[in-house]
Design a protein around this motif. Sequence first.
Motif, PDB file in Angstrom:
ATOM      1  N   ALA A   1       4.157   6.482   2.542  1.00 24.85           N
ATOM      2  CA  ALA A   1       3.258   7.646   2.552  1.00 24.85           C
ATOM      3  C   ALA A   1       2.425   7.732   3.829  1.00 24.85           C
ATOM      4  O   ALA A   1       1.690   8.702   4.033  1.00 24.85           O
ATOM      5  N   LEU A   2       2.546   6.740   4.694  1.00 23.36           N
ATOM      6  CA  LEU A   2       1.688   6.668   5.879  1.00 23.36           C
ATOM      7  C   LEU A   2       1.921   7.861   6.805  1.00 23.36           C
ATOM      8  O   LEU A   2       3.035   8.107   7.260  1.00 23.36           O
ATOM      9  N   ARG A   3       0.847   8.622   7.086  1.00 24.01           N
ATOM     10  CA  ARG A   3       0.916   9.785   7.955  1.00 24.01           C
ATOM     11  C   ARG A   3       0.273   9.530   9.326  1.00 24.01           C
ATOM     12  O   ARG A   3       0.763   9.997  10.344  1.00 24.01           O
ATOM     13  N   THR A   4      -0.837   8.793   9.347  1.00 21.93           N
ATOM     14  CA  THR A   4      -1.587   8.560  10.586  1.00 21.93           C
ATOM     15  C   THR A   4      -1.812   7.071  10.773  1.00 21.93           C
ATOM     16  O   THR A   4      -2.342   6.401   9.881  1.00 21.93           O
ATOM     17  N   LEU A   5      -1.408   6.557  11.940  1.00 24.15           N
ATOM     18  CA  LEU A   5      -1.561   5.137  12.252  1.00 24.15           C
ATOM     19  C   LEU A   5      -2.262   5.022  13.600  1.00 24.15           C
ATOM     20  O   LEU A   5      -1.728   5.440  14.638  1.00 24.15           O
ATOM     21  N   ARG A   6      -3.471   4.456  13.591  1.00 26.82           N
ATOM     22  CA  ARG A   6      -4.276   4.315  14.809  1.00 26.82           C
ATOM     23  C   ARG A   6      -4.344   2.838  15.199  1.00 26.82           C
ATOM     24  O   ARG A   6      -4.973   2.032  14.507  1.00 26.82           O
ATOM     25  N   LEU A   7      -3.724   2.513  16.326  1.00 23.30           N
ATOM     26  CA  LEU A   7      -3.656   1.124  16.788  1.00 23.30           C
ATOM     27  C   LEU A   7      -4.050   0.986  18.263  1.00 23.30           C
ATOM     28  O   LEU A   7      -3.718  -0.013  18.901  1.00 23.30           O
ATOM     29  N   SER A   8      -4.751   1.945  18.802  1.00 29.38           N
ATOM     30  CA  SER A   8      -5.143   1.891  20.211  1.00 29.38           C
ATOM     31  C   SER A   8      -6.063   0.711  20.483  1.00 29.38           C
ATOM     32  O   SER A   8      -6.805   0.256  19.600  1.00 29.38           O
TER      33      SER A   8
ATOM     34  N   SER B   1      11.005   3.213   9.246  1.00 27.16           N
ATOM     35  CA  SER B   1      11.103   3.539   7.816  1.00 27.16           C
ATOM     36  C   SER B   1       9.870   4.263   7.306  1.00 27.16           C
ATOM     37  O   SER B   1       9.832   4.647   6.134  1.00 27.16           O
ATOM     38  N   CYS B   2       8.875   4.432   8.157  1.00 25.45           N
ATOM     39  CA  CYS B   2       7.681   5.202   7.766  1.00 25.45           C
ATOM     40  C   CYS B   2       8.028   6.682   7.893  1.00 25.45           C
ATOM     41  O   CYS B   2       7.687   7.354   8.880  1.00 25.45           O
ATOM     42  N   THR B   3       8.706   7.191   6.920  1.00 25.65           N
ATOM     43  CA  THR B   3       9.306   8.520   7.003  1.00 25.65           C
ATOM     44  C   THR B   3       8.307   9.661   6.854  1.00 25.65           C
ATOM     45  O   THR B   3       8.705  10.829   6.894  1.00 25.65           O
ATOM     46  N   SER B   4       7.025   9.332   6.690  1.00 24.67           N
ATOM     47  CA  SER B   4       5.988  10.373   6.645  1.00 24.67           C
ATOM     48  C   SER B   4       5.097  10.338   7.884  1.00 24.67           C
ATOM     49  O   SER B   4       4.189  11.160   8.016  1.00 24.67           O
ATOM     50  N   LEU B   5       5.337   9.389   8.796  1.00 22.79           N
ATOM     51  CA  LEU B   5       4.454   9.170   9.930  1.00 22.79           C
ATOM     52  C   LEU B   5       4.518  10.332  10.926  1.00 22.79           C
ATOM     53  O   LEU B   5       5.567  10.607  11.510  1.00 22.79           O
ATOM     54  N   THR B   6       3.382  11.008  11.114  1.00 18.03           N
ATOM     55  CA  THR B   6       3.317  12.143  12.037  1.00 18.03           C
ATOM     56  C   THR B   6       2.433  11.869  13.256  1.00 18.03           C
ATOM     57  O   THR B   6       2.654  12.458  14.316  1.00 18.03           O
ATOM     58  N   ASP B   7       1.447  11.001  13.131  1.00 21.97           N
ATOM     59  CA  ASP B   7       0.505  10.760  14.226  1.00 21.97           C
ATOM     60  C   ASP B   7       0.408   9.262  14.493  1.00 21.97           C
ATOM     61  O   ASP B   7      -0.049   8.499  13.640  1.00 21.97           O
ATOM     62  N   LEU B   8       0.816   8.862  15.701  1.00 24.96           N
ATOM     63  CA  LEU B   8       0.847   7.449  16.057  1.00 24.96           C
ATOM     64  C   LEU B   8       0.086   7.251  17.367  1.00 24.96           C
ATOM     65  O   LEU B   8       0.430   7.841  18.399  1.00 24.96           O
ATOM     66  N   PHE B   9      -0.954   6.415  17.325  1.00 25.79           N
ATOM     67  CA  PHE B   9      -1.822   6.182  18.482  1.00 25.79           C
ATOM     68  C   PHE B   9      -1.719   4.715  18.903  1.00 25.79           C
ATOM     69  O   PHE B   9      -2.102   3.812  18.161  1.00 25.79           O
ATOM     70  N   LEU B  10      -1.203   4.498  20.116  1.00 25.09           N
ATOM     71  CA  LEU B  10      -0.939   3.142  20.602  1.00 25.09           C
ATOM     72  C   LEU B  10      -1.528   2.899  21.992  1.00 25.09           C
ATOM     73  O   LEU B  10      -1.168   1.912  22.653  1.00 25.09           O
ATOM     74  N   ALA B  11      -2.408   3.746  22.461  1.00 27.16           N
ATOM     75  CA  ALA B  11      -2.939   3.636  23.818  1.00 27.16           C
ATOM     76  C   ALA B  11      -3.693   2.318  24.014  1.00 27.16           C
ATOM     77  O   ALA B  11      -4.301   1.785  23.080  1.00 27.16           O
ATOM     78  N   GLY B  12      -3.645   1.799  25.238  1.00 31.76           N
ATOM     79  CA  GLY B  12      -4.433   0.611  25.561  1.00 31.76           C
ATOM     80  C   GLY B  12      -3.919  -0.671  24.955  1.00 31.76           C
ATOM     81  O   GLY B  12      -4.704  -1.530  24.563  1.00 31.76           O
ATOM     82  N   ASN B  13      -2.594  -0.823  24.866  1.00 32.05           N
ATOM     83  CA  ASN B  13      -1.995  -2.069  24.416  1.00 32.05           C
ATOM     84  C   ASN B  13      -1.181  -2.676  25.562  1.00 32.05           C
ATOM     85  O   ASN B  13      -1.432  -2.382  26.734  1.00 32.05           O
ATOM     86  N   GLN B  14      -0.216  -3.502  25.240  1.00 28.08           N
ATOM     87  CA  GLN B  14       0.599  -4.164  26.263  1.00 28.08           C
ATOM     88  C   GLN B  14       2.092  -3.949  26.004  1.00 28.08           C
ATOM     89  O   GLN B  14       2.925  -4.799  26.310  1.00 28.08           O
TER      90      GLN B  14
ATOM     91  N   CYS C   1       0.859  -1.200   0.000  1.00 28.79           N
ATOM     92  CA  CYS C   1       0.000   0.000   0.000  1.00 28.79           C
ATOM     93  C   CYS C   1       0.888   1.240   0.000  1.00 28.79           C
ATOM     94  O   CYS C   1       0.988   1.970   1.004  1.00 28.79           O
ATOM     95  N   SER C   2       1.530   1.495  -1.104  1.00 27.96           N
ATOM     96  CA  SER C   2       2.498   2.587  -1.198  1.00 27.96           C
ATOM     97  C   SER C   2       1.844   3.962  -1.134  1.00 27.96           C
ATOM     98  O   SER C   2       2.529   4.961  -0.872  1.00 27.96           O
ATOM     99  N   LYS C   3       0.521   4.022  -1.377  1.00 28.80           N
ATOM    100  CA  LYS C   3      -0.192   5.305  -1.336  1.00 28.80           C
ATOM    101  C   LYS C   3      -0.948   5.509  -0.018  1.00 28.80           C
ATOM    102  O   LYS C   3      -1.562   6.555   0.188  1.00 28.80           O
ATOM    103  N   LEU C   4      -0.899   4.537   0.874  1.00 32.04           N
ATOM    104  CA  LEU C   4      -1.685   4.589   2.100  1.00 32.04           C
ATOM    105  C   LEU C   4      -1.192   5.702   3.014  1.00 32.04           C
ATOM    106  O   LEU C   4      -0.018   5.744   3.394  1.00 32.04           O
ATOM    107  N   GLU C   5      -2.101   6.622   3.375  1.00 32.34           N
ATOM    108  CA  GLU C   5      -1.774   7.751   4.242  1.00 32.34           C
ATOM    109  C   GLU C   5      -2.391   7.617   5.630  1.00 32.34           C
ATOM    110  O   GLU C   5      -1.809   8.075   6.615  1.00 32.34           O
TER     111      GLU C   5
END
Length: 624
Positions: free
Chosen positions: A117-124, A137-150, A92-96
């Motif tokens: 191209a990934l900018r926002t990743l929501r994994l809470s 290597s996700c050199t466009s990643l600006t917003d990363l959500f990881l709350a509520g994991n282990q 998914c080279s275009k996935l933002e």
Amino acid sequence: PPAKAQTDPASSVGLMQKDTDGEVTALDISNRGLAELPAFLCDGSLPRLRRLKVSGNALTELSPALLAGGSLSELIAGANQVWLLPDELGLCSKLEILGLGSNRLPALPASIGRCAALRTLRLSDNLLTELPGEIGSCTSLTDLFLAGNQLMSLPVALSRCPLVSLNVSANALTELPEGLCAGVGSSLKTLQLSDNRLASLPADVGELRLLETLNLNGNRLRELPSSFGRLGAVVTVGLGANRLTALPHNIGGLRSLRTIQLGENRLATLPESIGACSGLEDLGLAQNLLQCLPRSVSSLTRLRSLVLAQAKCAALPCEVGKLTALLQLELSGSKLEALPAEICELAALLSLRASDCRLVTLPEQLGSLSALQTLRVDGNRLARLPPTVGRLQWLKELWAGGNALASLPPSVGLLSQLRVLGLSSNQIETLPTQLCACARLERLLVDDNRLHRLPDELEQLEACRELGLSANQLSEPPATLPPRLESLRLNSNLIGRLPVWPRTPAELWLHDNPCWGGRVAPANALPAGRDAGEGRPLVAVLLPGLVRSYAHGEHWRSLFSRYADAYELRAFMHVWPICGSVANNFNQEADRAAGHILDLDKLRAAYPVREGRSGVAESGGFEG
């Protein structure tokens, strides 16, 4: 073309958008109860699909064919049961934007690193225990959500991402990797790390030059690195519920600070440099060991909220009077014996709470707090209220229960905006007739006093809905009642005759009076169809389950005995298996270490117990 429209499967499935050629570019099939993706999403039928939402279904996986197409720029699949992501995610080279929160993912594929191209990743709210290093290597990643994991750690590779917002709250982090703060220091603005297990912060935390929001509430921090004072852009800081014993001496370097929460720590002092945070508006210091405040607090002229609840302060510095922007002052549970006269200079103050302190008097010029709307001084040692209280023209709530008040100043009748007046558990013998001029008063609570008569003008309280008069020395019921009264407590008095009013309140308490015994109760004092000769209302009483002393059972025996004529009482307990020490002052950690096993036989002997079948107590006794 018409033929295409007739066979377009998406048209009957969800909301969609099309381009000028009639090709579907966006599709929303959320909340459809889908257990698997429709075939048309995986067979190439929608070659120009850019945005897909499939949240709130019952999906357990995402089809490799869906991802292999590589056309998606946004995929939202939260609130499903997805437990595996295929390696084709890397195609998914275009996935933002990728939203996969509230699923069951235990891991991410290493191929995520190819989503350049990934900018926002929501994994809470997943089951992640670690992140692959390839995420760096996700050199466009600006917003990363990881709350509520282990997660127990973060890969240092994250430092290569241009993160603006990082949320890793409610995980199991014990430390942050060295170099992370320096790596994202030129981009990160929001860092959420609350409810983890962090015992320290890296020395380079001061490299977060653009950081505006830092949330570290609910960790195990004992100290902060000296570089913390270099966070010059930070606006909001949460450090509550940690183990801090001191703040860095250079805390005044936080020149942009507006809010800082420091409650539930072990702070005994604050550095004088706190006064340099001249823009500070909200300072939370509840449940610390503070003996006093530094005089430099007088420089915090923009402070709007100061919370010192359950501190060890025996006095406030007179400089508090210079906090002229203050709207809320919370002092409840501290060791204050008096309030400084300068507190009356806080002309903007809306709420003053000083419950459960050791106050013997209130400042005579209290009425100068012309904007005050809430005043709580219950649970102190006050023998009087200053007459100037009547000048609080905007006061809506006045709580002064649990003191030693013998009377009220007649000036309370000038409180035209008053809605609630709480005076329970004092020594008041009469109420001033002027009180009945409070036309907006809705709740008048004078339970547990020494009232022997009431003003005849009670009916003038036109807005009053609740009137508490229980546990006094009244021998006569009120001659008149407020017209809108809904609840009236007259129980535990000396009333010898049943009252007769044109209108009886919906809730009327009369038990524990001479007029109760041998007399038919009013229809609304017992359930419909039942009178005093037919039975008593059944009431379940849940007793505290943390037993400190078996002697406390005598209190409950006395209570049950007092109300036995009016109610059928049944006690329930869901008890701890240990019996703690009164000296622990409800410190449950100390109980675990020093408590002894609860003796159920002693408990049954001490508390209101009546044994029933198979050793289970029933009907008025110990239930569990």
